[in-house]
Each structure stands twice: as structure tokens, then as C-alpha cells.
Design an enzyme around this catalytic site. Structure first.
Site, PDB file in Angstrom:
ATOM      1  N   SER A 326       1.795  -2.668   4.371  1.00 53.85           N
ATOM      2  CA  SER A 326       1.791  -3.326   3.063  1.00 53.85           C
ATOM      3  C   SER A 326       3.100  -4.062   2.887  1.00 53.85           C
ATOM      4  CB  SER A 326       1.651  -2.290   1.958  1.00 53.85           C
ATOM      5  OG  SER A 326       2.847  -1.553   1.850  1.00 53.85           O
ATOM      6  N   ASP A 327       3.079  -5.115   2.105  1.00 56.57           N
ATOM      7  CA  ASP A 327       4.342  -5.806   1.855  1.00 56.57           C
ATOM      8  C   ASP A 327       5.232  -4.908   0.999  1.00 56.57           C
ATOM      9  OD1 ASP A 327       6.355  -7.634   1.825  1.00 56.57           O
ATOM     10  OD2 ASP A 327       5.118  -9.292   1.162  1.00 56.57           O
ATOM     11  N   CYS A 328       6.531  -5.163   1.106  1.00 55.66           N
ATOM     12  CA  CYS A 328       7.515  -4.254   0.540  1.00 55.66           C
ATOM     13  C   CYS A 328       7.336  -4.092  -0.956  1.00 55.66           C
ATOM     14  CB  CYS A 328       8.906  -4.757   0.909  1.00 55.66           C
ATOM     15  SG  CYS A 328       8.999  -5.007   2.683  1.00 55.66           S
ATOM     16  N   ASP A 329       7.007  -2.943  -1.329  1.00 57.48           N
ATOM     17  CA  ASP A 329       6.770  -2.461  -2.693  1.00 57.48           C
ATOM     18  C   ASP A 329       5.471  -2.942  -3.327  1.00 57.48           C
ATOM     19  OD1 ASP A 329       7.092  -4.788  -4.212  1.00 57.48           O
ATOM     20  OD2 ASP A 329       8.937  -4.148  -5.183  1.00 57.48           O
ATOM     21  N   SER A 330       4.569  -3.501  -2.532  1.00 61.36           N
ATOM     22  CA  SER A 330       3.332  -3.951  -3.173  1.00 61.36           C
ATOM     23  C   SER A 330       2.488  -2.769  -3.633  1.00 61.36           C
ATOM     24  CB  SER A 330       2.532  -4.876  -2.255  1.00 61.36           C
ATOM     25  OG  SER A 330       2.039  -4.185  -1.158  1.00 61.36           O
TER      26      SER A 330
END
Ligand SMILES: *[C@@H]1O[C@H](CO)[C@@H](O)[C@H](O)[C@H]1NC(C)=O
Ligand SMILES: *[C@@H]1O[C@H](CO)[C@@H](O)[C@H](O)[C@H]1NC(C)=O
Ligand SMILES: *[C@@H]1O[C@H](CO)[C@@H](O)[C@H](O)[C@H]1NC(C)=O
Ligand SMILES: *[C@@H]1O[C@H](CO)[C@@H](O)[C@H](O)[C@H]1NC(C)=O
Ligand SMILES: *[C@@H]1O[C@H](CO)[C@@H](O)[C@H](O)[C@H]1NC(C)=O
Ligand SMILES: *[C@@H]1O[C@H](CO)[C@@H](O)[C@H](O)[C@H]1NC(C)=O
Ligand SMILES: *[C@@H]1O[C@H](CO)[C@@H](O)[C@H](O)[C@H]1NC(C)=O
Ligand SMILES: *[C@@H]1O[C@H](CO)[C@@H](O)[C@H](O)[C@H]1NC(C)=O
Length: 798
Positions: A326-330
Site C-alpha cells: 500500500s502507499d505510505c499511510d494510505s
């Protein structure tokens, strides 16, 4: 709905929540085999030693363990068996501590920690916590921003850069300065000219973006001799690449609409034809070992929680050999803002805690976590993390920032730079005639601006000022206090300098304060008083004025294009650490430019005609929105997609081409309808579904072109081949790129270029119902700007 999303969330194998936990651990770097127990992300001890690998009996002995009792270290077993053995030995708590970007390891069973997050978009970068520079490795080669490298249209260059970057990455890994898993490249298609991340991408054409991705990923990942391993799940990797951000992601922050909240409303047609195509090519042709899902939602569903997009498509249809991140903090965003998981789940703030609870409460199967961990460890095994990588073991400090690598960065800039205007063949300048140069503008002494974003620390910089100073006498004036150019009082001194010089080099443009991650543009103009600077300097300049634009996105420079006092214009993207060197080589004719624009340069008014949030590629008639990209925009441009001049001229001749494609259908292949324009001719059998066909040699066709250099200078020519569907098909693309080649042709000489194409890929259209169809009838193949074209007839026979 909620249940589905929860399960699929867990197939986003890495929650990056832990990135926040570990913000105080900026000293946690690389491959330290430190085994401090989790969860104590800080303070983390400094790296103690150079690289070693996990399955080293001495290492186990030091830990008081007997390696022979751990099957996961038995190199005679298949990776699947070893990964399963490793995962099966972990408790649930231990498992959930391995699914953040910082995997804490399991000291009890000899598993060290690992930082998954490194970046290498155009050189080894220190943006991710897995990589850092210090006295031992002070910098790495910083190549041009991807948008400029793409403009070279040279596939072997793209791959070559990937190979050099992975060599430097491996060397840094050996020294404990970098990871093995790189979350690059960014392969989103540029749909809108205002997008802040154009610099990271390969432009607006999905096929070109996918071709760039395939080459760069193969350059990063492939180990010589193992490109086509029998079992792709155990194919060795040099480093692991990651194609991101999946999918339909290209709004960062536009007039208050940000990427975390943006819900991209996308049709299936656009999804297949444009947004997914590069990812499909990256996975199927590039065999990438990771895909990252994006922040945004697509039609209401966060991409990281959409089982259709992730599981069904990436794993199912495309057969990914690797992991999804997942993209960072999504994930946090989904929880906090979309309340996607918050609806019926006590998820807390951290993914680690949430997952464990969710399993305990019977809301998530532990088996899902096991699957994720297995994917992750198999990738690490392929990278030699467990067994070592003899072929890369010898790489060290002396393999980073070598002369050859720096020369390749210069070469990439030279090959990418696009000549947009050259009135009266003003360029190249001769150094005998032009001895005193005015080097003017906010980017005249550009250094860090040239390496754009997702960069590391470069080996060194050669600014335009440095490079021109090495050629002749130079007077320098900034003309503006910075790129925003809010203060016009510096223009006058710049004019004075130009008045007295044999030639004036004006270096202007944008930078990360105008176009960046989290910042889209609101207009397509040069910022502040830059236009005024250019016009006033040009008005008084004694010699020719050469305008050099540094930018990722297109800029409406119609004023300069039509100004007779501005003789030449170059677009230099963000040209990397040796950017100045490459610009000077081109201005003084040491290199003949051959780059082509990988995006359309629209007129400024385009930004007033449609909101950035409108996703359709095709025009939206009832709202008055024009189409997007060269495939669907039919208005006037400043410079079209594919544009670029040379110091010489080329002519083309088609030397051989097939004029028809005869496809025999069997009784299970049915004719499909297509949407035609009113009154258009409709063939008896309009089209056949591509999925129903073998797409083998029967569908292949060849185009052979002879390129002649009819000018007086050696040069490179980029040959672009387009296809155009039969007339009458409604709402389809005007044309699409189906192949390209960059060739070197000496003055007066000629070169043959051969393209072997396949009708299924090169002639198909995606209908609005999502079917990919091969239409029958008269297609057109165009070479170059369309001056040369020929018909290709597709016939179906039973
Ligand atoms: C790794 O080894 C090299 C040469 O043997 C040495 O110069 C360097 O300091 C070592 N790195 C670390 C982190 O100890
Ligand atoms: C393509 O790039 C390679 C470097 O990888 C270079 O050697 C070659 O000359 C380039 N081809 C052309 C036609 O410029
Ligand atoms: C996560 O769980 C641990 C152990 O139960 C607890 O100590 C910690 O406070 C939790 N973290 C947060 C941020 O909730
Ligand atoms: C050019 O930029 C470099 C690096 O920022 C700086 O050290 C140097 O002084 C600048 N040159 C001039 C003439 O301003
Ligand atoms: C504009 O630049 C001049 C010269 O550097 C300076 O004296 C002046 O204060 C600046 N004006 C503003 C508004 O920043
Ligand atoms: C140009 O500079 C002047 C001050 O020198 C400033 O007031 C004006 O806003 C600037 N123009 C633009 C378009 O930024
Ligand atoms: C090109 O040369 C012609 C003839 O010398 C001249 O009239 C014209 O102004 C020149 N154009 C530019 C853009 O320099
Ligand atoms: C290329 O051809 C055009 C048109 O024939 C001509 O005007 C131009 O001078 C030529 N340029 C070069 C570099 O030969």
C-alpha cells in the site's frame, strides 16, 4: 461490502503505518542484522558490520542457535517450502510485526529485521528510510528525471540506466547503506498537464509508459542468464522493483482536492485502455516483483481495498510473482477519512494492533497474513537475503559514481533534451564565433533543481553556468530572485548583460515549488515575471537568444515561439546531475539533439476548459470539456506530442510493409458489434474479441522503414509508428503509438528500421463496454508525423 474490503486490505501486504512508528529511527538503515526485540523501534543501534546474509551458520551460532534445525535455511529446498517453514514458526504477534515497511524480525528463530522501503526512481535515492548516504557513500549517480529520459525514446538507454542504478544499489546494500526492495518506478499515465508528478513519469501514452516500465524494471531486476527462468516465482533478482501507483492516480492537490480524498470516477473503457495498461505491461512483460496501490479511490472504492483491482487483476489475470504494497499511510487514510474500515471494526491507529485484534475477533483469517508473508519472504529469497548473492558480493564503494555511470547520466540528458525551435539554424553555436556568453535566468546556475524529486545526493553537479564557463567567457545574471520571479528589479541587470554578449543563454522554467508531489499546477504559464524577463532580455540582446526551459509539465511559451528575437528553444526537463554539461554540448554542437516530447504541450487556455478532476480521456460534449492527450485532443497545441527537431533533416521511405491481415475465424469466434458514428459504413463483421483469438504469428505484420539523413550532420532520429482505426468507429482514438525506435544515422547515410507488430495489440480498440476488439476494415499505419502512411486491411474469414 465492508467485509470484502477488510479482507482485501490484508492482501495489501505491507501497511506503512509502521513508518510513523519508526520516525524516530532514522538511524535504522539498510541491512543491519541487529536483533533487538520488537516493538522497540527506537533507539536503534548503529550498523555494526558490513553485509552478511541470514542463513550463515556462524551468525546462528552467535545467536546461540543451530541453523541446521531451521528448514527455512535449507537451500536444497524450494523457496515455497522454506518460506512456509519460516512463517509457520511465527506466532500471530510475530507475524503482524513483519507486515509494516520496517519488519522487526523474529530473534527467537534467527530472522533479522528488514526495512522494505527504499526508492530508486532515477538513481539510488534516500527518500525511503532503507537507504542513506554518509561519509562512506556520500552520493550516487543522479540521472535525469524520468520524463526527460523518456524523451530519448531509447529503450536500451532506459534499461541501461536501470542496470546502473541496481549496481549502485547492490554496492550500497553490501555496505549497509541501502535495501534490496525499491519502490520505483512511477508508471501512472499523465492525463492532465497540471499534474505535479509528471517529472516522475513517462508521459501521456500508455504504451510508451508500459515500455519504459518494462525496460527500467528489467534493468533493475534481471540477473544475467536468468531473465527467462523456468519458475518465475524463484527467478533470482538483482534488486526488487515496484510499479506504482495502482491505479488511476494522477491528482495530487488541485485547488483543495487532494489525493487522499479524491474519488476518481473512471469508466471501464478508460481503465483498460489507459490507466491499467502500463501496469499490465509492467507485470506481464517486465515481470516486476511488486505493485503499489494508490491513495485515491476509484469509483468509490479505495484502490488498496479493492479485491477486483488487486487480487482478481494483478494476481489472477496478470499472475504477479511478488507482493502488493500500500502507499505510505494510505491504510490510515482509509481508516481515518473514508471510514472504510472504521465502520464495523475496532482498528485503532496502528495496522499491527488492528490486524492482531481482527484475527482474534474472527474477522480476519490468519491464513491471509500467512499468504502475504509467504509472498514477501519468497521475494527476499530471490534477492539472496537469506543465502547471499555471489554475483553481487564484490560490489562496493568503487562501483558507485564511477566515471562511466556519470557519463551515462550525461548521455541520458543529451538524448532526452528536445530542440523545439531553431530559426535560421542558429544552433549549434560555434565556439570560435561566440566567445562571450550571457548566461541568464533563475535556472542559469541550477544544481539541485536539476535532479527533481525522489532524488538522492548526486556524485556532483555540473550546472549550466559551470558548463558554459568551461567553453567561453561568461557573464551571469539571475534575472529573478527565484523561480517564482516575484521581483522585477533583477530584470534590468540581466538585460545589461545580454546587451554586451555574443549570445545569450536564458535558462528558465519551473521547479518543485510549482509542480511536485502534493502540488498540482493551476496554470500552464511560466511563473511570475519570467515571461517579462525573457521578452525584455531578448529585446535588447546583441547576439542570438537561446531559451532553455527546465520543467516536467508543458509550458505555454507561444510568445517565445513567435518572437523572432528568440532564435532557439530547448526543453531540458530536469536533466540530472550533469544537466548543464548536456545543455552546453547541444548548444555548441558536440551533440545533435534527437529527443521528442512525451507529452502534449497545450495552450494555457486548456486549463480553463476542464477541471483536473474530470477523469475521461475523451471529450465530454455536454460539459464542453476537450479530450486529453494526443489520442483524444484535437485542438491547437503549443507543441504536439512527439515533437522534436534536429540539426539535420531525415526523410523516410517505407521499404516493405504488409497491406492486409487475413484472419481465419473458427466457429466459436463470433463477430462483435462496434459503435459507429451516425451514417458510417458498418462492415458485415465489424470486430472480433481479442481474448477469443490466439494472437499468434497469424496476427503479426511488419513495417520496414529506411531513414535517410539528408542533412550535413550526423544525428539520431526517433521513428514513431502509429495506427489509426478504420473511419466511422465512434469515439475512438485519433491515433495511437504502436512502436518506436531511436536510430543513429550518419550525415548522408541511411538506416533500416524494422518493426514486427501484432494486430491484437497494435490495431485493437477498447469499446465503452470494456471489450477489447480487433475491428475489421481499413486501418492506417503512419510513420513519423503522418507524412508517410499506408493502409492495412483486416479481413475475417470463416
Ligand atoms: C565495510 O567494509 C569496508 C571495507 O572493508 C569498510 O571501509 C567500511 O567501513 C565497512 N562498513 C561498515 C559499515 O563497517
Ligand atoms: C541508446 O542508448 C545507448 C545507451 O544505453 C547508446 O549507446 C545508444 O547510442 C543510444 N542509441 C541512439 C540511437 O542514440
Ligand atoms: C499497540 O498495542 C500495544 C500492545 O498491546 C500497546 O502497548 C500500544 O500502545 C498500542 N499502540 C497504539 C498506538 O495503540
Ligand atoms: C552557483 O551555485 C552554487 C551552488 O549552489 C554556488 O555555490 C555558486 O556560488 C553559484 N554561483 C554563482 C556565480 O552564484
Ligand atoms: C527586489 O530585489 C532588489 C534587489 O535584490 C531588492 O533590493 C528589493 O528589496 C527586492 N524587493 C522585494 C519586494 O523583495
Ligand atoms: C512582477 O514583479 C513585481 C514587483 O517587482 C510584482 O509586483 C508583480 O507581482 C510581479 N508579477 C508577477 C506576475 O508575479
Ligand atoms: C532569419 O534570417 C533572415 C534572413 O537573414 C532574417 O530576415 C530573419 O529575421 C531571420 N530570422 C530569425 C528568427 O532570426
Ligand atoms: C531541413 O529542411 C528544411 C525544409 O526543406 C530546410 O528549410 C532546413 O534548412 C533543413 N534543415 C537542415 C538542418 O538541413
Amino acid at each position: 461490502m465492508a467485509k470484502i474490503s477488510r479482507l482485501s486490505l490484508l492482501t495489501c501486504h505491507l501497511s506503512l503505518f509502521l513508518a510513523f512508528l519508526s520516525t524516530s529511527t532514522t538511524t535504522t538503515r539498510g541491512v543491519s542484522l541487529d536483533l533487538s526485540p520488537y516493538p522497540s523501534p527506537s533507539p536503534v543501534p548503529k550498523i555494526k558490520s558490513n553485509f552478511t546474509y541470514v542463513c550463515d551458520p556462524l551468525r546462528f551460532a552467535d545467536l546461540g542457535l543451530d541453523m541446521a534445525t531451521f528448514s527455512y535455511c535449507d537451500s536444497s529446498l524450494p523457496y515455497t517450502v522454506r518460506a512456509k517453514d519460516l512463517v509457520d514458526q511465527m506466532t500471530l504477534t510475530e507475524k503482524v510485526h513483519q507486515i509494516g515497511n520496517l519488519a522487526y524480525g523474529v530473534p527467537r528463530i534467527g530472522l533479522p529485521k528488514y526495512e522494505w522501503w527504499s526508492e530508486a526512481l532515477h538513481g539510488v535515492s534516500d527518500v525511503g528510510p532503507g537507504t542513506h548516504f554518509d561519509d562512506l557513500v556520500p552520493g550516487a549517480t543522479s540521472f535525469p528525471a524520468v520524463i526527460l529520459t523518456t524523451a530519448s525514446f531509447n529503450e536500451s538507454l532506459w534499461k541501461n540506466i536501470g542496470q546502473v542504478v541496481s549496481t549502485e544499489a547492490r554496492a550500497m546494500y553490501n555496505l549497509g547503506r541501502a535495501g534490496l526492495t525499491y519502490w520505483s518506478p512511477n508508471i501512472n499515465v499523465v492525463r492532465d498537464p497540471r499534474w505535479g508528478r509528471i517529472t516522475e513519469t513517462s508521459g501521456e501514452d500508455p504504451y510508451i509508459v508500459g515500455t519504459y516500465a518494462t525496460n527500467y524494471v528489467r534493468g533493475l531486476q534481471d540477473v544475467e542468464g536468468h531473465k527467462n527462468a523456468k519458475d518465475l516465482n524463484s527467478r533470482p533478482l538483482k534488486v526488487s522493483a515496484c510499479c506504482k501507483h495502482y491505479a488511476a492516480y494522477d491528482v495530487d492537490n488541485w485547488l483543495g482536492v487532494d489525493r487522499f480524498h479524491f474519488d476518481a470516477r473512471v469508466t471501464e473503457q478508460d481503465m483498460l485502455e489507459t490507466f491499467l495498461r502500463p501496469f499490465q505491461m509492467c507485470v506481464k512483460d517486465g515481470d516486476v516483483s511488486s505493485v503499489m496501490c494508490s491513495y485515491n479511490r476509484v469509483n468509490g472504492i479505495p484502490t488498496c481495498a479493492d479485491p477486483k483491482l488487486l487480487k482478481d487483476t494483478i494476481r489472477g489475470e496478470w499472475d504477479l510473482h511478488g507482493y502488493i504494497v500500500s502507499d505510505c499511510d494510505s491504510i490510515e487514510v482509509i481508516v481515518k477519512d473514508h471510514k472504510w474500515l472504521g465502520m464495523d471494526l475496532d482498528c485503532g491507529v496502528y495496522y499491527t494492533n488492528f490486524t492482531e485484534n481482527a484475527v482474534m475477533q474472527g474477522k480476519v483469517r490468519e491464513n491471509e497474513i500467512d499468504k502475504s508473508l509467504n509472498y514477501l519472504y519468497i521475494v527476499l529469497m530471490r534477492l539472496g537475503f537469506f543465502d547471499g548473492s555471489p554475483s553481487f558480493m564484490s560490489l562496493g564503494k568503487e562501483d558507485v559514481c564511477t566515471d562511466e555511470h556519470i557519463e551515462l547520466a550525461t548521455e541520458a540528458a543529451r538524448e532526452g533534451i528536445v530542440l523545439l525551435k531553431n530559426a535560421n539554424e542558429t544552433l549549434p553555436l560555434s565556439s570560435d564565433k561566440f566567445k562571450n556568453l550571457a548566461v541568464v535566468g533563475p535556472h542559469a546556475n541550477a544544481t539541485n533543481i536539476m535532479i527533481g524529486n525522489y532524488a538522492g545526493i548526486p556524485c556532483k553537479y555540473t550546472s549550466p553556468l559551470d558548463a558554459f564557463s568551461a567553453i567561453g567567457g561568461v557573464t551571469y545574471a539571475t534575472g529573478c530572485d527565484d523561480v517564482l520571479c516575484k521581483n522585477e528589479s533583477l530584470i534590468f541587470p540581466a538585460m545589461q548583460v545580454a546587451k554586451n554578449a555574443d549570445a545569450t543563454i536564458l535558462v528558465v522554467g519551473l521547479d518543485l515549488s510549482i509542480e511536485a508531489e502534493s502540488m498540482d499546477r493551476v496554470d500552464l504559464l511560466l511563473p511570475g515575471n519570467q515571461t517579462q524577463l525573457i521578452n525584455q532580455v531578448a529585446a535588447v540582446a546583441k547576439g542570438p537568444v537561446i531559451l532553455v526551459i527546465m520543467s516536467a509539465g508543458g509550458v505555454d511559451i507561444s510568445f517565445a515561439k513567435s518572437n523572432p528575437k528568440i532564435q532557439a528553444i530547448l526543453w531540458a526537463g530536469y536533466p540530472g546531475e550533469e544537466g548543464g554539461h548536456a545543455i552546453a554540448d547541444i548548444v555548441f554542437g558536440k551533440y545533435n539533439p534527437g529527443g521528442r516530447l512525451p507529452i502534449t504541450w497545450y495552450e494555457a487556455d486548456y486549463a480553463n476548459q476542464l477541471p483536473m478532476t474530470s477523469m475521461p480521456l475523451r471529450s465530454v460534449e455536454h460539459l464542453g470539456y476537450p479530450g486529453r492527450t494526443y489520442k483524444f485532443f484535437n485542438g491547437v497545441t503549443v507543441y504536439p506530442f512527439g515533437y522534436g527537431l534536429s540539426y539535420t533533416n531525415f526523410t523516410y521511405q517505407i521499404t516493405s510493409s504488409q497491406r492486409s491481415l487475413n484472419v481465419k475465424l473458427d466457429k466459436y469466434q463470433h463477430c462483435r458489434d462496434l459503435t459507429f458514428e451516425d451514417g458510417a459504413y458498418r462492415p458485415a463483421c465489424p470486430a472480433v474479441l481479442v481474448n477469443d483469438m490466439s494472437c499468434n504469428e497469424e496476427f503479426e505484420f511488419e513495417v520496414e522503414v529506411e531513414v535517410q539523413n539528408v542533412g550535413s550532420k550526423d544525428g539520431d532520429e526517433v521513428i514513431m509508428v502509429y495506427s489509426k482505426p478504420p473511419t466511422g468507429i465512434a469515439r475512438t482514438h485519433a491515433k495511437q503509438v504502436i512502436g518506436f525506435q531511436r536510430v543513429f544515422v550518419p550525415a548522408g547515410g541511411s538506416k533500416m528500421a524494422k518493426f514486427t507488430l501484432n494486430g491484437c495489440k497494435s490495431l485493437s480498440v477498447v469499446e465503452n463496454n470494456g471489450y477489447t476488439l480487433l475491428p475489421s476494415g481499413g486501418h492506417t499505419i503512419m510513420v513519423g508525423d503522418g507524412a508517410i502512411s499506408f493502409p492495412l486491411h483486416v479481413n475475417f474469414r470463416y
